[in-house]
Scaffold this motif. Sequence first.
Motif, PDB file in Angstrom:
ATOM      1  N   CYS A 229       0.439   3.488   3.693  1.00 56.85           N
ATOM      2  CA  CYS A 229       1.055   3.104   5.114  1.00 56.85           C
ATOM      3  C   CYS A 229       2.251   2.028   4.848  1.00 56.85           C
TER       4      CYS A 229
ATOM      5  N   CYS B   2      -7.288  -1.154   2.290  1.00 57.29           N
ATOM      6  CA  CYS B   2      -5.930  -1.589   2.642  1.00 57.29           C
ATOM      7  C   CYS B   2      -6.396  -2.167   3.916  1.00 57.29           C
TER       8      CYS B   2
ATOM      9  N   GLN C  32      -7.085   2.777   3.338  1.00 58.50           N
ATOM     10  CA  GLN C  32      -6.762   3.521   2.213  1.00 58.50           C
ATOM     11  C   GLN C  32      -7.610   2.652   1.068  1.00 58.50           C
TER      12      GLN C  32
ATOM     13  N   CYS D 269      -4.411   0.308   6.873  1.00 63.25           N
ATOM     14  CA  CYS D 269      -4.859   1.734   6.856  1.00 63.25           C
ATOM     15  C   CYS D 269      -6.085   2.054   6.592  1.00 63.25           C
TER      16      CYS D 269
ATOM     17  N   CYS E 230       0.737  -1.222   0.120  1.00 65.98           N
ATOM     18  CA  CYS E 230       0.046  -0.085  -0.031  1.00 65.98           C
ATOM     19  C   CYS E 230       0.779   1.253  -0.014  1.00 65.98           C
TER      20      CYS E 230
END
Length: 128
Positions: free
Chosen positions: A19, A43, A48, A46, A16
């Motif tokens: 992160c 993700c 995302q 995190c 990712c």
Amino acid sequence: MLKFFKILKAVILLKCPACFEGHLFKNPHLFNLKEIADMPAHCPCCGQDFVVETEFYYGAMFVSYALTALLMFLVMGLDILFSGYLYFKELLLYICLLLLGWTYWFRVSRAVWLAFYIYWLQPYRDKN
Ligand SMILES: [Zn+2]
């Protein structure tokens, strides 16, 4: 500059870009062609968003083209620089090696496109 290298490392390792820990793809194996493009929606580390919008990854085609052209120019340029000539068999070898690694370049192109979105276009992102 340090952040750029962290992003580059995440892209190369297919992590990712936000992160640097979560995996971008559900199946890490590069030659499982049925799941080559399967990505989680978010993700796992995190949160995302990996599916930014419908057909978001069409832009990764341009990244793929640029990366492939850059790699081939670099390899062929070094070959010509050191040997003075590019033989047709060498050219076929380079093309075959490029075709063998297309699954990796496909995924790296998606990772670059997502990183580009996260760091330059994504609204409400902490720019630290
Ligand atoms: Zn993440």
